[in-house]
Design a protein around this motif. Sequence first.
Motif, short mmCIF file in Angstrom:
data_model
loop_
_atom_site.label_atom_id
_atom_site.label_comp_id
_atom_site.label_asym_id
_atom_site.label_seq_id
_atom_site.Cartn_x
_atom_site.Cartn_y
_atom_site.Cartn_z
N HIS A 21 5.86 0.91 9.84
CA HIS A 21 5.18 -0.01 8.92
C HIS A 21 4.60 0.69 7.70
CE1 HIS A 21 2.31 1.48 11.90
NE2 HIS A 21 1.38 1.40 10.96
N THR A 25 7.30 -2.49 4.49
CA THR A 25 6.23 -3.47 4.29
C THR A 25 6.47 -4.79 5.04
OG1 THR A 25 7.32 -4.21 2.25
CG2 THR A 25 5.60 -2.53 2.04
N LEU A 27 7.02 -4.90 8.19
CA LEU A 27 6.62 -4.67 9.57
C LEU A 27 5.12 -4.58 9.73
CD1 LEU A 27 9.21 -1.96 10.71
CD2 LEU A 27 9.31 -4.42 11.06
N TRP A 28 4.63 -5.09 10.87
CA TRP A 28 3.25 -4.86 11.28
C TRP A 28 3.15 -3.56 12.05
CZ3 TRP A 28 1.08 -4.17 16.08
CH2 TRP A 28 -0.32 -4.20 16.14
N GLY A 29 4.22 -3.25 12.76
CA GLY A 29 4.28 -2.04 13.57
C GLY A 29 5.49 -2.11 14.48
N LYS A 100 5.49 -8.48 10.13
CA LYS A 100 4.16 -8.77 9.61
C LYS A 100 3.93 -10.28 9.60
CE LYS A 100 2.47 -6.08 6.52
NZ LYS A 100 2.19 -5.34 5.26
#
Length: 586
Positions: A21, A25, A27-29, A100
């Motif tokens: 992440h 951008t 991705l949250w994780g 995300k």
Amino acid sequence: MDSPKVVSFWQAINILVNKPHVINTRLWGCNLLSKHICQDADNQHNRDIELNDLSLKNTNEVLSFMENFFLKTNLRPLNENNVERQNNSIEIILLELLPKNYTDSHGFQLVCLKKDKATATFYDVTPKQYNQNLCPNFTYSFQLINDDVLLNVCNDDNSKSQKWLQLNVLPQIIKWMDQDLVTNYNKSVNIRDSLALVPNDKYYTTYNSLKLKYGKAMVQIWPESTDPTKFVFEDVAIATYLLLLWDNNHDNSSKKPINFIDIGCGNGLLVYILTKEGHKGLGVDVRKRKIWEMYDQDIQLEEKTVRPENICDFKGFDWIIGNHSDELTPWIPVMASRCSYNCNFFLLPCCAYNFDGTKYQRQNSSKSQYNEYLDYIHKLCEDCGFNTEIDRLKIPSTKRICLIGRTRKYEDDQYETYNKKVLEIINNGKEFDNTNNGNNFKARNPIEKVKNCTQIEKSVIETVVTNITNLLLDGCNFKDEWNPGKELPIGELVDQIPADTLKSLKSECGGLQTLLKNNHHVFKVQKGKVQLRHPKSVEDIMKSMKIHKNKSSSVKVQIKPCWFYNNHPQGCPLSDSSCSFLHANI
């Protein structure tokens, strides 16, 4: 032994794998589903792994997916005890990519790390019909050859994903290698990865659930002057963390409700969420907030000045929360240690304060004030008898390191003895002289002083505006077209303001520059220079409102008198009907 360059390469790849992440951008994780050290059964370690038609639909199929993978590739998972004795081992990692945007589909990525070849290969194993857009849908790899990092892409078309790998990911890997982040990162305190003390997958689902449950509605009704998109979702994130921390706490196996107090609760939203989620809490703050009236009656919030001698008031609580508790920050572990042997604390330091309420001054110039203050608070927690845990939260703030005390260094029967030691730390420490239990502590004023130059006498403001205007117009030609005057540096204008007036401005925070910005209808301040502003017409105002999608009918024009009409030597350059201000003599 690997060369420093190889070590740096794998450190950078480790960040890319475990924290995608930070560069992606969308991705949250990520969630680690499976990890194996393997050996090639056919000793064909150099060949590329082919994963055609192999995909993972959901996390319930991880075991069968890995079994199919091992059959297809002829790789053999090694026993952990034999890993070190094997040559040419391959590390296989299966990741779930968490979007995300919570409503988006998850992605699945398999990573193959060939240590002896310094190669990291990434495979998209998400079913094609999912049309995932979280990672490239083709195979790509990064390889270190002769101290250079090469990107290999199994894709013929020059797609956006390929350009992203070339222009974003590859340069970032090289940057991470040069910075040697892993070895030098946060040397001052032993901080692990983000959310190290709570289950990452549960945090992701719980946070998004609470965000939908409380966050969006709260943003819409937010009555405070603070930014709701930051403060609301930050408190949702902290509430999520505490709920999972309490759920996993070794002393709370019965899952009983936690009795907590939030010292310096501010808007009270953290207390609201934790209470609504089944716990029993109290929030105290020196000032009441507007939003307190909007909460249900079961939310306990109290306007109260908390002082160190009030420690006895907190003896019935299981947890003491210090979320940006400012001058009470160093007192949080002291309060928890003296309340009872079973009292725990959660502390999220922000502004640095000493025990007596004065600002903390950095002692070591080799560290930032924030990192040095974290060291100071961590040592204080340890001195108070806590086995202090440190974690990094996922919140929209640069100050996101938290300290947690939920176990003691000593047994219950030593509590009174250790309590005396804590008193000695306070009474004999450098922070206090001739004091007992923090009697020299200075709490903040319940009435928050407004510091934006709006409280200065109107006559003083008018005098400063007139003086600056005269300086900007001095020597200018007023015979031809309308003249906005000269452009002068702020520093030059400051020199022309009387010392007592400047002192009055500085006491109101921001000084002359703040006053100029408050009078933006008169002055234009750009790059440290000041000039008179050209008045805006009604048409200009309407266009601006339409661009920002506001209703032009709600815009008030020609209400306030035009400053230029009354004060500029040439008057206002706009006509009476077109000027957005009122042309009237005052």
